[in-house]
Design a protein around this motif. Structure first.
Motif, short mmCIF file in Angstrom:
data_model
loop_
_atom_site.label_atom_id
_atom_site.label_comp_id
_atom_site.label_asym_id
_atom_site.label_seq_id
_atom_site.Cartn_x
_atom_site.Cartn_y
_atom_site.Cartn_z
N PRO A 195 -75.55 -69.60 -114.26
CA PRO A 195 -74.21 -70.08 -114.67
C PRO A 195 -73.76 -71.36 -113.97
CG PRO A 195 -74.17 -67.70 -114.36
CD PRO A 195 -75.52 -68.17 -113.90
N ALA A 196 -74.33 -71.67 -112.81
CA ALA A 196 -73.93 -72.89 -112.10
C ALA A 196 -74.18 -74.14 -112.94
CB ALA A 196 -74.70 -73.00 -110.78
N PHE A 197 -75.09 -74.05 -113.92
CA PHE A 197 -75.50 -75.23 -114.68
C PHE A 197 -74.93 -75.25 -116.09
CE2 PHE A 197 -78.60 -74.40 -111.39
CZ PHE A 197 -78.81 -75.66 -110.84
N LEU A 198 -73.90 -74.44 -116.35
CA LEU A 198 -73.30 -74.40 -117.68
C LEU A 198 -72.41 -75.61 -117.92
CD1 LEU A 198 -72.43 -70.60 -117.84
CD2 LEU A 198 -74.21 -71.80 -119.14
N PRO A 199 -72.16 -75.95 -119.20
CA PRO A 199 -71.33 -77.12 -119.51
C PRO A 199 -69.85 -76.77 -119.53
CG PRO A 199 -72.13 -76.17 -121.54
CD PRO A 199 -72.75 -75.35 -120.41
N LEU A 200 -69.02 -77.79 -119.38
CA LEU A 200 -67.57 -77.65 -119.49
C LEU A 200 -67.05 -78.66 -120.50
CD1 LEU A 200 -66.59 -77.31 -115.71
CD2 LEU A 200 -66.67 -75.49 -117.42
N PRO A 201 -66.01 -78.29 -121.27
CA PRO A 201 -65.46 -79.23 -122.26
C PRO A 201 -64.73 -80.38 -121.59
CG PRO A 201 -64.19 -77.20 -122.22
CD PRO A 201 -65.38 -76.97 -121.34
N ASP A 202 -64.65 -81.48 -122.32
CA ASP A 202 -64.07 -82.70 -121.76
C ASP A 202 -62.62 -82.51 -121.32
OD1 ASP A 202 -64.20 -85.68 -121.35
OD2 ASP A 202 -62.58 -85.60 -122.84
N ALA A 203 -61.85 -81.70 -122.05
CA ALA A 203 -60.43 -81.54 -121.72
C ALA A 203 -60.23 -81.01 -120.32
CB ALA A 203 -59.76 -80.61 -122.74
N VAL A 204 -60.99 -80.00 -119.92
CA VAL A 204 -60.81 -79.44 -118.58
C VAL A 204 -61.45 -80.34 -117.52
CG1 VAL A 204 -62.90 -77.99 -118.54
CG2 VAL A 204 -60.91 -77.32 -117.21
N LEU A 205 -62.50 -81.04 -117.88
CA LEU A 205 -63.10 -81.98 -116.93
C LEU A 205 -62.13 -83.10 -116.58
CD1 LEU A 205 -66.70 -82.17 -118.42
CD2 LEU A 205 -66.08 -81.28 -116.17
N ARG A 206 -61.30 -83.50 -117.56
CA ARG A 206 -60.31 -84.55 -117.29
C ARG A 206 -59.10 -84.00 -116.57
NH1 ARG A 206 -58.13 -85.89 -121.54
NH2 ARG A 206 -59.36 -84.94 -123.22
N SER A 207 -58.62 -82.81 -116.96
CA SER A 207 -57.41 -82.26 -116.35
C SER A 207 -57.67 -81.65 -114.97
CB SER A 207 -56.82 -81.18 -117.25
OG SER A 207 -57.61 -80.00 -117.23
N ARG A 208 -58.86 -81.11 -114.79
CA ARG A 208 -59.23 -80.38 -113.56
C ARG A 208 -58.27 -79.22 -113.28
NH1 ARG A 208 -61.26 -85.11 -109.27
NH2 ARG A 208 -62.62 -86.19 -110.79
N ASP A 209 -57.74 -78.66 -114.34
CA ASP A 209 -56.87 -77.48 -114.21
C ASP A 209 -57.76 -76.25 -114.26
OD1 ASP A 209 -54.93 -75.57 -114.20
OD2 ASP A 209 -53.88 -76.28 -115.99
N TRP A 210 -58.47 -76.02 -113.18
CA TRP A 210 -59.47 -74.96 -113.16
C TRP A 210 -58.83 -73.57 -113.25
CZ3 TRP A 210 -63.01 -78.10 -114.21
CH2 TRP A 210 -63.21 -79.28 -113.52
N ALA A 211 -57.66 -73.40 -112.67
CA ALA A 211 -57.01 -72.08 -112.68
C ALA A 211 -56.68 -71.65 -114.10
CB ALA A 211 -55.76 -72.11 -111.82
N SER A 212 -56.11 -72.56 -114.88
CA SER A 212 -55.78 -72.22 -116.27
C SER A 212 -57.04 -71.97 -117.09
CB SER A 212 -54.97 -73.35 -116.91
OG SER A 212 -53.72 -73.49 -116.27
N TYR A 213 -58.04 -72.78 -116.86
CA TYR A 213 -59.29 -72.63 -117.60
C TYR A 213 -59.95 -71.29 -117.29
CZ TYR A 213 -63.96 -73.68 -119.38
OH TYR A 213 -65.16 -73.64 -120.07
N ALA A 214 -59.93 -70.86 -116.04
CA ALA A 214 -60.55 -69.60 -115.66
C ALA A 214 -59.85 -68.41 -116.31
CB ALA A 214 -60.56 -69.45 -114.14
N ARG A 215 -58.54 -68.56 -116.60
CA ARG A 215 -57.81 -67.46 -117.25
C ARG A 215 -58.19 -67.34 -118.72
NH1 ARG A 215 -53.57 -69.33 -113.80
NH2 ARG A 215 -52.76 -70.69 -115.44
N ARG A 216 -58.53 -68.44 -119.35
CA ARG A 216 -58.91 -68.43 -120.77
C ARG A 216 -59.99 -69.48 -121.00
NH1 ARG A 216 -55.86 -66.73 -125.26
NH2 ARG A 216 -57.29 -66.51 -127.04
N PRO A 217 -61.21 -69.21 -120.52
CA PRO A 217 -62.25 -70.24 -120.59
C PRO A 217 -62.71 -70.52 -122.02
CG PRO A 217 -63.15 -68.18 -119.78
CD PRO A 217 -61.67 -68.00 -119.85
N ILE A 218 -63.12 -71.75 -122.22
CA ILE A 218 -63.65 -72.20 -123.51
C ILE A 218 -65.12 -72.53 -123.29
CG2 ILE A 218 -63.57 -74.01 -125.26
CD1 ILE A 218 -60.58 -74.28 -124.57
N GLY A 219 -65.99 -71.77 -123.94
CA GLY A 219 -67.42 -71.99 -123.78
C GLY A 219 -68.04 -72.54 -125.03
N ASN A 220 -69.36 -72.48 -125.08
CA ASN A 220 -70.11 -72.95 -126.25
C ASN A 220 -71.09 -71.89 -126.75
OD1 ASN A 220 -71.72 -73.22 -123.88
ND2 ASN A 220 -73.10 -74.63 -124.94
N GLY A 221 -70.85 -70.63 -126.34
CA GLY A 221 -71.80 -69.57 -126.65
C GLY A 221 -71.44 -68.75 -127.86
#
Length: 507
Positions: A177-203
Motif C-alpha cells: 500500500p505504500a506505493f498506491l496512487p493518490l488523486p490530484d485533488a488531495v495531492l494539491r490540498s494535502r488535507d490528509w485527515a479528510s481524505y482518510a475519512r472518505r478515501p478516493i481510490g482507483n480500485g
C-alpha cells in the motif's frame, strides 16, 4: 549491528452496550441482507501510504489498484495498474501505466498520481516511507522535501525510478500500500485527515461510508456484492457472530476455538501462513554471548510449541527456519535444527560452551504484547539451564537508543515482517554482523538477475545465519479465517490478507 506499540449503573451500561451492538449487527446482517459482512480489528488509518495493519491492507486491496497486486494465492505479484515494469540493470526501472485508468471521482490516474503520492509518503514521514528509503532505496529518498532525485515523470503514463543499487524485488515490493496512487485533488490540498475519512481510490471497490463502527464498500462497476467491514477487535465476538449467522467472515479465531474450528466450520475455515516472525537477537558487542554453541543451547532450551499453544494462544506457528512460512518462493522447512526443543542437549551444549555466569537480561519492547511469552521463555531458561534470567521491558524509543549506544547486554526481542514475498526480504532486516558472509550473500540475492536467481544465495545466507545464530527464530504469526454458508471465494495469503473483491454470495 543493524537493527533492524463505579456504580451499578456503569456495570449495567457496560453489559447493555455489547448487547445493543449485537442487536445492531443482527439487524444489518439478516438472511435478506445482500451485503457480505466481514469482521476485523478496526484499521488504524485508510490513508494508503500510512497503512500499518492487516485490516488497512485488506481494505486498501479493494479500494485501490496498485502497480502490481497480490492475488491471495501466494507467489509473485502480477502487473495491475502497470502495463509494464522493465529494467536493463535492475537499478533504473521504467514503469508504463495501462491506458484509461480513473479514480472513483473520475479524475485520471497518471504517472504523477504515483510519483507525487510517493513524495508525499516521504515528506509526511508516513509508515510506508521506510519501504522507499530502506528497502527499495530510491535515490534521494532520505529527505523530507519533494525533490527526490530517483523519481522522474516522463509522460502522462510513464515514470522512471532510480535506485541506489540493483534490486530484483522492486516489482514485487510495488504491491505494498505504500506505493498506491493518490488523486490530484488531495495531492494539491494535502488535507490528509479528510481524505482518510472518505478515501478516493482507483480500485474495484469504492468507499461509500467509513466510521469507527464499520467501513462500507460498494463495487465500482455495480457488479458484485457490497461489503461491510465491521470493527470487531475481539476474535471471540467474530467467531460467535459467524456461528449465529450475524457475520459472514471472521478474520480471527480465539484460542479456545482452535481445536473446534473444523467441527464448527467444516470446509469453511482457513489458516493463512504469515510474513511476520519473532526472533531473539544477540548483541554482537557482548562477548559472553559470542559463542554459536552457547546460542544454540539457549535456542534448544526453548519449547516453542508449548509457548505457541499456551501464552500465545495458537496464533503463531513454532519457527523452524528464519524465513516465515508465508513466503513461498525458495523457502525450506526444518532448516533450524537448534529450534527443536531438547532440554538435555541444551544443558550439555551450554556446559560444553563453558556455561553462562551471572544474570541474563532479556530485553523487549514494553507495550508490544510480549510479556507473556517473554516470561515463558525466561522460565524455560531458568528450569532447563539454571540461569538467572531477568526480563526487562523498555519503551520502543529507549530500546532503540540502548541498541545504538550498545547498552543492551543480553538477548533482545525482534519482530520483523517481510516487505515482499522473497526469502531475502525476510533475511535482510535481521540483526547480523555487517561484515559477515551472510551480508554478502543477501546482497547477492537482492542483486541477482531475477528473484528466482536470488533463491540460492538467500538459502546460503540463511544457513550461515543459523550456523552462527546472531538471531534465533522463535515463531511466525498466522491468521485464521472462518466463514458462513452465505459466502464463497474466500481467498487469502500473507501479503494480500483476505481478498475482498473475490468474495461472492453463494447461489
Amino acid at each position: 549491528m543493524r537493527s533492524v506499540t463505579r456504580t451499578a449503573a456503569l456495570v449495567i451500561g457496560a453489559v447493555a452496550l455489547p448487547a445493543a451492538l449485537a442487536v445492531a449487527v443482527r439487524a444489518r446482517s439478516g438472511p435478506d441482507d445482500p451485503r457480505i459482512s466481514v469482521g476485523a480489528a478496526p484499521p488504524a488509518t485508510l490513508l494508503p501510504g500510512d497503512v500499518r495493519d492487516p485490516a488497512g491492507r485488506m481494505i486498501a486491496g479493494a479500494v485501490w489498484t496498485g502497480l502490481t497486486a497480490y492475488d491471495g494465492r501466494g507467489g509473485t505479484p502480477v502487473d495491475a495498474a502497470a502495463e509494464s515494469i522493465t529494467s536493463r540493470d535492475r537499478r533504473v526501472w521504467t514503469i508504463r501505466l495501462r491506458p484509461g485508468q480513473r479514480f472513483h471521482d473520475g479524475s485520471a490516474v497518471t504517472a504523477r498520481s504515483f510519483v507525487d503520492a510517493w513524495r508525499a509518503v516521504l515528506r509526511e514521514g508516513w509508515h510506508g516511507a521506510r519501504l522507499l528509503t530502506d528497502v527499495a532505496r530510491v535515490k534521494g529518498a532520505g529527505g523530507r522535501d519533494d525533490d527526490v532525485e530517483g523519481l522522474k515523470v516522463r509522460d502522462e503514463r510513464t515514470f522512471e525510478v532510480a535506485l541506489d543499487r540493483p534490486f530484483n524485488g522492486f516489482p514485487a515490493l510495488l504491491a505494498d500500500p505504500a506505493f498506491l496512487p493518490l488523486p490530484d485533488a488531495v495531492l494539491r490540498s494535502r488535507d490528509w485527515a479528510s481524505y482518510a475519512r472518505r478515501p478516493i481510490g482507483n480500485g474495484p471497490y469504492r468507499v461509500r461510508s467509513h466510521d469507527a463502527r464499520e467501513t462500507v464498500l460498494e463495487p465500482r462497476d455495480g457488479r458484485g456484492p457490497a461489503i461491510v467491514v465491521r470493527a470487531m477487535p475481539d476474535a471471540g465476538a467474530q467467531y460467535r457472530a459467524v456461528r449465529a449467522g450475524e457475520l459472514d467472515v471472521a478474520t480471527a479465531v480465539p484460542p479456545d476455538k482452535h481445536a473446534s474450528m473444523d467441527a464448527d466450520f467444516r470446509g469453511r475455515h482457513l489458516s493463512v501462513p504469515g510474513r511476520t516472525a519473532t526472533y531473539l537477537a544477540f548483541p554482537e558487542w557482548e562477548e559472553r554471548f559470542a559463542a554459536p554453541a552457547l546460542r544454540h543451547a539457549l535456542s534448544m532450551a526453548i519449547d516453542r510449541r508449548a509457548v505457541a499453544e499456551g501464552p500465545l494462544g495458537h496464533q503463531v506457528s513454532p519457527a523452524d527456519a528464519l524465513v516465515p512460512p508465508g513466503i513461498a518462493l525458495g523457502r525450506r522447512e526444518g532448516q533450524c535444527r537448534a529450534c527443536v526443543h531438547d532440554g538435555a542437549a541444551a544443558a550439555a551444549a551450554l556446559a560444553d560452551a563453558g556455561g553462562l555466569d551471572g544474570p541474563v537480561t532479556l530485553w523487549y519492547e514494553a507495550g508490544a504484547g510480549d510479556d507473556a511469552w517473554v516470561r515463558a521463555v525466561a522460565d524455560q531458561w531458568r528450569s532447563t539451564l539454571k540461569l538467572d534470567v531477568r526480563p526487562k521491558a523498555v519503551p520502543a524509543a529507549e530500546l532503540r537508543r540502548a541498541l545504538a549506544e550498545r547498552r543492551v547486554d543480553g538477548p533482545y526481542a525482534v519482530r520483523s515482517a517481510a516487505a515482499y514475498p522473497a526469502p531475502a526480504a525476510a533475511l535482510a532486516p535481521l540483526p547480523r554482523p555487517d561484515d559477515g558472509p551472510a551480508a554478502d550473500l543477501i546482497e547477492q540475492s537482492l542483486r541477482a538477475a531475477t528473484p528466482d536467481d536470488g533463491v540460492i544465495p538467500a538459502r546460503l545466507a540463511e544457513s550461515s545465519l543459523l550456523r552462527d545464530m546472531p538471531v534465533m527464530p522463535l515463531w511466525c504469526r498466522h491468521d485464521h479465517l472462518v466463514w458462513s454458508e452465505r459466502v464463497r471465494g474466500v481467498t487469502a495469503d500473507a501479503f494480500a490478507g483476505l481478498v475482498l473483491p473475490r468474495l461472492r454470495a453463494t447461489d
